[in-house]
Design a protein around this motif. Structure first.
Motif, PDB file in Angstrom:
ATOM      1  N   GLU A   1      86.163   8.875 -50.388  1.00  0.00           N
ATOM      2  CA  GLU A   1      86.565  10.148 -49.811  1.00  0.00           C
ATOM      3  C   GLU A   1      85.473  11.177 -50.058  1.00  0.00           C
ATOM      4  OE1 GLU A   1      90.982  11.226 -50.016  1.00  0.00           O
ATOM      5  OE2 GLU A   1      90.655  10.073 -51.846  1.00  0.00           O
ATOM      6  N   LYS A   2      85.045  11.858 -49.009  1.00  0.00           N
ATOM      7  CA  LYS A   2      84.063  12.935 -49.112  1.00  0.00           C
ATOM      8  C   LYS A   2      82.823  12.495 -49.880  1.00  0.00           C
ATOM      9  CE  LYS A   2      87.537  16.592 -48.839  1.00  0.00           C
ATOM     10  NZ  LYS A   2      88.118  17.792 -49.496  1.00  0.00           N
ATOM     11  N   ASP A   3      82.279  11.340 -49.491  1.00  0.00           N
ATOM     12  CA  ASP A   3      81.042  10.810 -50.069  1.00  0.00           C
ATOM     13  C   ASP A   3      81.168  10.481 -51.559  1.00  0.00           C
ATOM     14  OD1 ASP A   3      79.832  11.064 -47.637  1.00  0.00           O
ATOM     15  OD2 ASP A   3      79.121  13.091 -48.036  1.00  0.00           O
ATOM     16  N   GLN A   4      82.392  10.280 -52.053  1.00  0.00           N
ATOM     17  CA  GLN A   4      82.596   9.854 -53.438  1.00  0.00           C
ATOM     18  C   GLN A   4      83.505   8.625 -53.448  1.00  0.00           C
ATOM     19  OE1 GLN A   4      84.130  13.218 -55.579  1.00  0.00           O
ATOM     20  NE2 GLN A   4      82.099  14.083 -55.921  1.00  0.00           N
ATOM     21  N   ALA A   5      83.249   7.704 -54.374  1.00  0.00           N
ATOM     22  CA  ALA A   5      84.010   6.451 -54.452  1.00  0.00           C
ATOM     23  C   ALA A   5      84.815   6.401 -55.753  1.00  0.00           C
ATOM     24  CB  ALA A   5      83.055   5.258 -54.375  1.00  0.00           C
ATOM     25  N   PHE A   6      86.079   5.948 -55.653  1.00  0.00           N
ATOM     26  CA  PHE A   6      86.968   5.819 -56.803  1.00  0.00           C
ATOM     27  C   PHE A   6      87.604   4.431 -56.780  1.00  0.00           C
ATOM     28  CE2 PHE A   6      86.937  10.140 -55.193  1.00  0.00           C
ATOM     29  CZ  PHE A   6      86.634  10.896 -56.329  1.00  0.00           C
ATOM     30  N   ARG A   7      87.727   3.826 -57.936  1.00  0.00           N
ATOM     31  CA  ARG A   7      88.401   2.530 -58.007  1.00  0.00           C
ATOM     32  C   ARG A   7      89.891   2.691 -57.704  1.00  0.00           C
ATOM     33  NH1 ARG A   7      86.318  -1.636 -62.609  1.00  0.00           N
ATOM     34  NH2 ARG A   7      84.077  -1.508 -62.161  1.00  0.00           N
ATOM     35  N   VAL A   8      90.412   1.728 -56.956  1.00  0.00           N
ATOM     36  CA  VAL A   8      91.824   1.764 -56.594  1.00  0.00           C
ATOM     37  C   VAL A   8      92.642   1.232 -57.770  1.00  0.00           C
ATOM     38  CG1 VAL A   8      93.569   0.902 -55.005  1.00  0.00           C
ATOM     39  CG2 VAL A   8      91.291   1.517 -54.159  1.00  0.00           C
ATOM     40  N   LYS A   9      93.612   2.004 -58.209  1.00  0.00           N
ATOM     41  CA  LYS A   9      94.462   1.571 -59.316  1.00  0.00           C
ATOM     42  C   LYS A   9      95.336   0.395 -58.893  1.00  0.00           C
ATOM     43  CE  LYS A   9      94.750   6.134 -61.452  1.00  0.00           C
ATOM     44  NZ  LYS A   9      95.645   7.225 -61.889  1.00  0.00           N
ATOM     45  N   GLY A  10      95.457  -0.552 -59.731  1.00  0.00           N
ATOM     46  CA  GLY A  10      96.302  -1.705 -59.445  1.00  0.00           C
ATOM     47  C   GLY A  10      95.534  -2.918 -58.979  1.00  0.00           C
ATOM     48  N   SER A  11      94.283  -2.751 -58.524  1.00  0.00           N
ATOM     49  CA  SER A  11      93.531  -3.904 -58.033  1.00  0.00           C
ATOM     50  C   SER A  11      92.992  -4.765 -59.172  1.00  0.00           C
ATOM     51  CB  SER A  11      92.370  -3.435 -57.145  1.00  0.00           C
ATOM     52  OG  SER A  11      91.464  -2.647 -57.902  1.00  0.00           O
ATOM     53  N   GLU A  12      92.895  -4.198 -60.395  1.00  0.00           N
ATOM     54  CA  GLU A  12      92.332  -4.961 -61.517  1.00  0.00           C
ATOM     55  C   GLU A  12      93.207  -6.149 -61.904  1.00  0.00           C
ATOM     56  OE1 GLU A  12      92.779  -1.802 -61.457  1.00  0.00           O
ATOM     57  OE2 GLU A  12      90.845  -0.782 -61.779  1.00  0.00           O
ATOM     58  N   ARG A  13      94.526  -6.055 -61.675  1.00  0.00           N
ATOM     59  CA  ARG A  13      95.437  -7.127 -62.109  1.00  0.00           C
ATOM     60  C   ARG A  13      95.176  -8.439 -61.361  1.00  0.00           C
ATOM     61  NH1 ARG A  13     101.048  -4.613 -60.098  1.00  0.00           N
ATOM     62  NH2 ARG A  13      99.972  -2.736 -60.780  1.00  0.00           N
ATOM     63  N   TYR A  14      94.561  -8.344 -60.143  1.00  0.00           N
ATOM     64  CA  TYR A  14      94.275  -9.552 -59.368  1.00  0.00           C
ATOM     65  C   TYR A  14      92.811  -9.968 -59.451  1.00  0.00           C
ATOM     66  CZ  TYR A  14      98.652  -7.950 -57.305  1.00  0.00           C
ATOM     67  OH  TYR A  14      99.930  -7.522 -57.121  1.00  0.00           O
ATOM     68  N   ARG A  15      92.010  -9.153 -60.109  1.00  0.00           N
ATOM     69  CA  ARG A  15      90.570  -9.387 -60.057  1.00  0.00           C
ATOM     70  C   ARG A  15      90.184 -10.713 -60.700  1.00  0.00           C
ATOM     71  NH1 ARG A  15      85.865  -6.366 -63.242  1.00  0.00           N
ATOM     72  NH2 ARG A  15      84.080  -7.122 -62.022  1.00  0.00           N
ATOM     73  N   SER A  16      90.728 -11.002 -61.897  1.00  0.00           N
ATOM     74  CA  SER A  16      90.354 -12.243 -62.599  1.00  0.00           C
ATOM     75  C   SER A  16      90.787 -13.476 -61.805  1.00  0.00           C
ATOM     76  CB  SER A  16      90.974 -12.257 -63.996  1.00  0.00           C
ATOM     77  OG  SER A  16      92.391 -12.150 -63.903  1.00  0.00           O
ATOM     78  N   GLU A  17      91.954 -13.373 -61.164  1.00  0.00           N
ATOM     79  CA  GLU A  17      92.423 -14.508 -60.362  1.00  0.00           C
ATOM     80  C   GLU A  17      91.512 -14.744 -59.160  1.00  0.00           C
ATOM     81  OE1 GLU A  17      96.238 -15.615 -57.512  1.00  0.00           O
ATOM     82  OE2 GLU A  17      96.468 -14.126 -59.109  1.00  0.00           O
ATOM     83  N   ILE A  18      91.109 -13.645 -58.522  1.00  0.00           N
ATOM     84  CA  ILE A  18      90.243 -13.786 -57.352  1.00  0.00           C
ATOM     85  C   ILE A  18      88.883 -14.347 -57.744  1.00  0.00           C
ATOM     86  CG2 ILE A  18      89.054 -12.472 -55.543  1.00  0.00           C
ATOM     87  CD1 ILE A  18      91.473 -10.569 -55.545  1.00  0.00           C
TER      88      ILE A  18
END
Length: 888
Positions: A30-47
């Motif tokens: 948003e507005k040339d700034q990037a933020f990590r989406v909350k909740g995506s970390e729980r699937y990261r190790s599986e992916i």
């Protein structure tokens, strides 16, 4: 972001962008700034464990983020969902119709372990289920367009029609991506096999960028296409509406002929091949003889005549050769108004009246290249030296003199029988029916290969800079030409609803309805500034009077335009209009009032009138520019006028009163002067002097004295009531008075007159009797009291210096200061002198700015003792003239 490799990106309906990188991290941008989406970390190790990256992202209308790998689909927020969860891949926008996205879900039947795809639209309605033999490692892309559903799996493109029938096209490489254009054509990108264009039924049309991995294709809203590749950069196609015939290699050469006859399009190529197009089918005509150039084709009495270099072919309606005319290089044919056929050959001009009849030689000329007929029997021929007229004679008239030496490429006639002459390097000319040659220099190029007309309104130019189209009413406006093709074009003609364009590299077609179709350009107002001050949109309705020097900035995205131009029209108290380079309009010295600024972008050399942007603003007047102030000024001015008139009249009345008073004083001073002249003491002394002369029996001198005395008295009485006197008469009175004093005192003093010889004494007028009292004062108070050895001398000097008449009375007497031991010596001031000063003062008031002056100058000898005095009267010539006018 530190991670440089990304696999998926999407944008939600609310404008939020999501991005997934190779490490299974999802960002919200948003507005040339990037933020990590909350909740995506729980699937990261599986992916990461599965080794399958996030390939697809989709944010639905509830702002739920869906993403999937090769094996599973996920949703945030919430826990892991089943494999049947939706997974949106792509969303594509076209210039006119929006392609609707679909949800693609990978499903696994627990009973048999079969893998299949389930396609649903955004509302959850099932569209299609596709059963697969095994797990596939590929993206699945799907779109909905006009009720049709497209999807790509591995190397296949599938189409599901409205009636439920399916079409499939298979490639030899895996599909990376595809797009559906507004015309229904499908653009497919492949690994290692470039870009393919398929028609609405998935039939291949064109193949581009062979042996290249094309990663993506994007169709913008300006009829353009962007193609990204791996290792070869980004490609841009300016106009996807143009169709080239690359599937016919024999047409990929210089096009020398494009002509429609009997609904058939004849295409001539520089390689000597002739083609005919009927409908959408193109076939080659076998001339059975090797030729190098196809110059012209015409129909004459049921036969087709084909002109080439060295031969003329005569074909029947089945395009079979029925006659071959050798050793004749025909460059042009023309069906004359008398029904015969005119053949323009390289060195001759022939005429044929019927098929099979011999060619009649009309003229032997070298280097003939083209012909038109304006009136019956009046032909104009292109030659190397210029344009010639052929009628009863063959000549180059004076009205064609300007074309001599020009390299003429072609000539055409329009419906009004004007002749248009195209040149290579000298632009375009038009020969009117009145034989006036008009030069058109303000065109897109000076090299004009050909010109065409249709509908008596549209003009097509074939130039070395491309194909251009315009309307006749905007013909001379260079900015209104729209470019259709940006390579050298040799010929253009209409074939049904298509414009056929012949270039140096082959044949191209364009739909006629797209000639003047404007694209959906985004044109908007970016800022308004007054100097360095930024003006907000809500402030435009009430600008103050100092905000009258505005810089108005606009912007628009036009991929095909190398430069940006704007046409603007300002309506209001300070109206203006014009065409500017760039996107900034400077409005200077605006008067207060309501304004309307209409702005149109210039795109592809035509005005995008459907993109017109109207901006309104109001400049408040300063208080001195308001109606109240104007009314106040009117009232104040009216009052000031009345006061001024009263003051002027009062001043005039006072001046009149003052003039009357002065004239009265002058009259009184004249009477007083007369009394001073005829002084009783002078009269008494004069009579005593006469008596003494008589007693001494000096009868002669007594008579002389009496005569001069009476003459003096007569002159004094004559001029005492007159304001002015001529200098001659004034001198006469002066001489009489001096003579009487000489007789009276036995010539005790000498009288000398020095008068400028250029002075005309009868033409100059001075105040009457103004010098007599000065002469008397010089004699009685200057010369008679003199007791030393000096000879008493009275001098009268009259000169003109610096536009001034100077009368000087000089004596060498005792002066105004005498010896202190003489009791009678006092500072004397004659009563006559006071009268003179008063007269001069009143004259100066009466005749201002003219001026008269009086000076009394004391004279001294070398020892510093008094040595007489000088009295000087000075009158400006302006005063002299006014005295003369007063006398008359």
């Amino acid at each position: 972001m530190n991670e440089r490799v990304g696999y998926a990106v999407t944008e939600s309906e609310s404008g939020v962008m999501y991005f997934a990188n190779s490490k299974a991290v999802i960002y919200r941008v948003e507005k040339d700034q990037a933020f990590r989406v909350k909740g995506s970390e729980r699937y990261r190790s599986e992916i990461l464990r599965t080794g399958s990256p996030i390939l697809n992202l989709f944010a639905d209308h509830r702002n739920m983020l869906h993403f999937s790998t090769f094996r599973k689909s996920y949703c945030i927020p919430g826990s892991q969902v089943s494999a049947a969860e939706k997974n949106r891949i792509r969303k594509q926008k076209t210039s006119k119709k929006k392609t609707k996205p679909l949800f693609i879900a990978r499903l696994k039947d627990p009973a048999c372990g079969e893998i299949y795809l389930s396609m649903k639209n955004r509302f959850g309605t099932l569209v299609k289920e596709i059963h697969m033999d095994s797990i596939f490692m590929s993206r699945t892309i799907a779109y909905e367009f006009h009720g049709k559903h497209y999807w790509a799996v591995l190397n296949r493109i599938n189409l599901l029609r409205k009636d439920g029938s399916e079409l499939v096209h298979c490639f030899n490489e895996q599909v990376v991506n595809f797009r559906v254009a507004a015309d229904g054509h499908v653009w497919v990108t492949l690994i290692r096999n470039g870009l393919w264009e398929l028609d609405q039924d998935l039939n291949p049309l064109e193949h581009y960028l062979e042996n290249t991995t094309v990663s993506d294709v994007l169709l913008d809203d300006q009829s353009g296409m962007w193609v990204s590749t791996i290792g070869k950069g980004l490609y841009y196609c300016k106009n996807t509406n143009n169709h080239s015939f690359r599937n016919l290699p024999e047409l990929s050469d210089r096009i020398t002929l494009l002509k429609v006859i009997d609904g058939k399009l004849f295409i001539g190529v520089s390689n000597g091949k002739l083609f005919v197009r009927e409908g959408q089918k193109i076939r080659r005509i076998d001339l059975k003889t090797n030729v190098s150039d196809i110059n012209d084709v015409t129909e004459f009495k049921g036969r087709y005549y084909v002109g080439t270099k060295g031969f003329v072919f005569v074909l029947n309606k089945q395009f079979e050769s029925v006659e071959l005319i050798k050793k004749t290089s025909a460059y042009a044919f023309h069906k004359a108004q008398d029904g015969s056929l005119i053949v323009i050959a390289a060195s001759n001009i022939f005429q044929r009246k019927n098929n099979g009849s011999p060619f009649k030689l009309l003229r032997m000329n070298n280097w003939n290249r083209g012909v038109v007929e304006r009136n019956r029997g009046e032909f104009f021929i292109i030659k190397r030296e210029g344009l010639y007229r052929m009628g009863s004679t063959f000549s180059s008239p004076a009205y064609l003199k300007k074309l001599r030496g020009k390299n003429i490429s072609s000539i055409k006639t329009d419906s009004a029988r004007n002749i248009w002459i195209c040149t290579k390097g000298d632009g375009l000319y038009r020969l009117t029916t009145g034989n006036k040659l008009v030069d058109y220099a303000n065109l897109p190029s000076e090299v004009i290969n050909d010109i065409s007309f249709f509908n008596d309104r549209i003009v097509l130019l074939s130039t070395n800079k491309g194909a251009f189209v315009n309307t006749l009413d905007q013909f001379e406006n260079r900015a209104s030409w729209k470019q259709l093709l940006d390579e050298e074009v040799l010929r253009m003609t209409l074939d049904g609803d298509e414009l056929m364009i012949g270039t140096m590299t082959g044949l191209t077609s364009l739909a006629v309805d797209k000639l003047f179709r404007s694209s959906n350009y985004r044109f908007y107002l970016t800022s308004v500034k007054n100097g360095t001050e930024t003006i907000l949109p809500d402030q435009l309705s009430g600008l103050n009077y100092r905000q009258n020097d505005l810089y108005v900035d606009f912007d628009f995205l036009a991929f095909g335009s190398p430069s940006k131009q704007l046409f603007y029209k300002l309506e209001g108290p300070s109206g203006s209009e014009g065409l500017i380079e760039g996107t900034q309009i400077h409005l200077q010295n605006l008067s207060p009032g309501q304004y309307t600024l209409s702005t149109i972008p210039l795109i592809d050399r035509i005005y995008g009138k459907d993109q017109e942007l109207v901006t309104r603003f109001y400049i408040k007047p300063a208080f001195w520019q308001t109606t109240f102030f104007f009314v106040f000024i009117l009232i104040f001015g009216f009052a000031l006028t009345i006061l001024g008139s009263w003051w002027i009249m009062r001043r005039k009345r006072k001046k009149e009163e003052e003039q009357t008073r002065i004239e009265k004083l002058l009259t009184e001073y004249q009477l007083t002067a007369l009394k001073a002249q005829v002084d009783p003491h002078f009269m008494s002394n004069s009579l005593v002097a006469i008596q003494e002369l008589i007693i001494r029996k000096e009868t002669s001198r007594a008579n002389q004295y009496i005569a001069k005395f009476s003459m003096l008295i007569r002159h004094l009485l004559n001029y005492s009531d007159q304001p002015v006197i001529s200098l001659r008469n004034e001198l006469k009175i002066m001489d009489l008075y001096v003579d009487l004093e000489q007789l009276r005192f036995n010539n005790r003093f000498i009288f000398v007159k020095v008068i400028d010889e250029n002075i005309q004494t009868d033409q100059l007028y001075i105040p009457a009797l103004i010098t007599q009292s000065l002469i008397e004062n010089a004699i009685w108070h200057g010369l008679l009291p003199l007791t030393d050895e000096r000879i008493p001398t009275l001098t009268l000097s009259i000169q003109v210096q610096d536009e001034t008449l100077c009368i000087s009375i000089i004596d060498n007497g005792v002066g105004r200061v005498v010896e202190p031991n003489k009791a009678s010596c006092v500072l004397r001031e004659s009563k006559g002198m006071l009268l003179i000063l008063k007269r001069l003062e009143n004259l100066n008031k009466l005749y201002a700015p003219a001026k008269g002056t009086f000076e009394f100058i004391d004279r001294f000898d070398e020892a510093g003792k008094p040595a007489g005095s000088t009295v000087r009267l000075s009158f400006s010539l302006d005063m002299i003239n006014k005295l003369y006018d007063a006398k008359n």
